[in-house]
Write an enzyme that holds these catalytic residues in place. Structure first.
Site, mmCIF file in Angstrom:
data_model
loop_
_atom_site.group_PDB
_atom_site.id
_atom_site.type_symbol
_atom_site.label_atom_id
_atom_site.label_comp_id
_atom_site.label_asym_id
_atom_site.label_seq_id
_atom_site.Cartn_x
_atom_site.Cartn_y
_atom_site.Cartn_z
ATOM 1 N N SER A 131 0.936 -1.328 0.265
ATOM 2 C CA SER A 131 0.188 0.142 -0.156
ATOM 3 C C SER A 131 0.642 0.813 0.035
ATOM 4 O O SER A 131 1.972 0.739 0.199
ATOM 5 C CB SER A 131 -1.078 -0.018 0.996
ATOM 6 O OG SER A 131 -1.354 1.371 1.545
ATOM 7 N N TYR A 144 -1.340 -1.192 10.888
ATOM 8 C CA TYR A 144 -1.682 -1.439 9.114
ATOM 9 C C TYR A 144 -0.618 -0.671 8.345
ATOM 10 O O TYR A 144 -0.546 -1.546 7.692
ATOM 11 C CB TYR A 144 -3.360 -0.654 9.103
ATOM 12 C CG TYR A 144 -3.541 -1.258 7.568
ATOM 13 C CD1 TYR A 144 -3.161 -2.221 6.708
ATOM 14 C CD2 TYR A 144 -3.031 0.455 6.613
ATOM 15 C CE1 TYR A 144 -3.594 -2.184 5.322
ATOM 16 C CE2 TYR A 144 -3.455 -0.019 5.157
ATOM 17 C CZ TYR A 144 -3.824 -1.316 4.804
ATOM 18 O OH TYR A 144 -3.513 -1.257 3.005
#
Length: 251
Positions: A131, A144
């Site tokens: 990401s 995360y």
């Protein structure tokens, strides 16, 4: 030609599976929801094998490899993952540990095991879905962001090892920004800026993977964000990230 895609029941994983099928790849699709995988199977013209597994469990990761290692897989896509939103002192520990098992441990296990097989064949592609979060600290999404940084750096490190040996295996990390998927609902957030479509991200990712790109960043906005993140001190990047996270308004 055959590809294995984890997290293929929705979003980027599903669209990568569709994109590879368009290119003639037979598919092995893995997720927890068999009904979603069955629906995917109905959409493609190539052969599809469904394997249900909970990749937060290490034994399930090993079972997935054991059941597919004899399939002569050409492409591995480690897409399964999710996020937990909130201040680190307030988020649920059990849910976070489960997330780390999916986002990090499953990627580590499957990458290592399939990479060994690919090296023996001197061919193959591994696409690890990280990401843009992996480029910076992520207050209010700290675990995360950290998990995606692991995926990114693991991929880059392996890629350099392969280059030094002249191996024909390619390893890439996909680092998208906001994408319109079920990720938002799972994490309990709404993005403050519009996300790219998962179909567009998948098509771009597959194209760049086959081109041998190490770090794949879809969209001009995220490319610019990555560039400026390299120039600014981490303290300023963290402040900016905090403001972005607050705009996601937990549901």
């Amino acid at each position: 030609m055959k590809a294995l895609i984890t997290g293929a029941s929705s979003g980027i994983g599903r669209d990568i599976a569709l994109e590879l099928a368009k290119r003639g790849y037979d598919l092995i699709v893995c997720a927890r929801r068999r009904d979603r995988l069955s629906a995917l199977k109905e959409e493609v013209k190539t052969n599809v094998r469904i394997i249900t597994a909970d990749l937060s469990v290490r034994e399930e990761c090993l079972r997935l490899y054991s059941e597919t290692r004899g399939e002569d897989i050409d492409v591995l896509v480690n897409n399964a993952g999710y996020g937990v939103f909130g201040a680190f002192n307030e988020t649920d520990l059990t849910r976070e540990l489960n997330m780390l098992d999916v986002n990090i441990v499953s990627v580590h296990i499957l990458t290592k095991l399939f990479l060994k097989d690919f090296i023996r064949k001197d061919r193959g592609y591994i696409l690890n879905v990280a990401s843009s979060a992996g480029f910076m600290p992520g207050p209010l999404f700290a675990a995360y962001y950290a998990s995606k940084a692991y995926v990114l750096r693991l991929t880059q490190g392996i890629r350099e090892e392969l280059k030094k040996t002249g191996c024909g295996v390619s390893v890439s990390a996909l680092c998208p920004g906001p994408v319109d998927t079920e990720f938002n609902d799972t994490a309990g957030v709404r993005f403050s800026v519009g996300g790219l479509s998962s179909a567009c991200v998948a098509a771009y990712a597959v194209k760049k993977m086959f081109a041998g790109k190490t770090v794949i960043v879809p969209g001009a906005l995220m490319k610019a964000a990555r560039f400026f993140a390299k120039l600014l001190p981490d303290s300023l990047v963290a402040k900016a990230a905090y403001s972005i996270q607050r705009g996601k308004q937990g549901k």
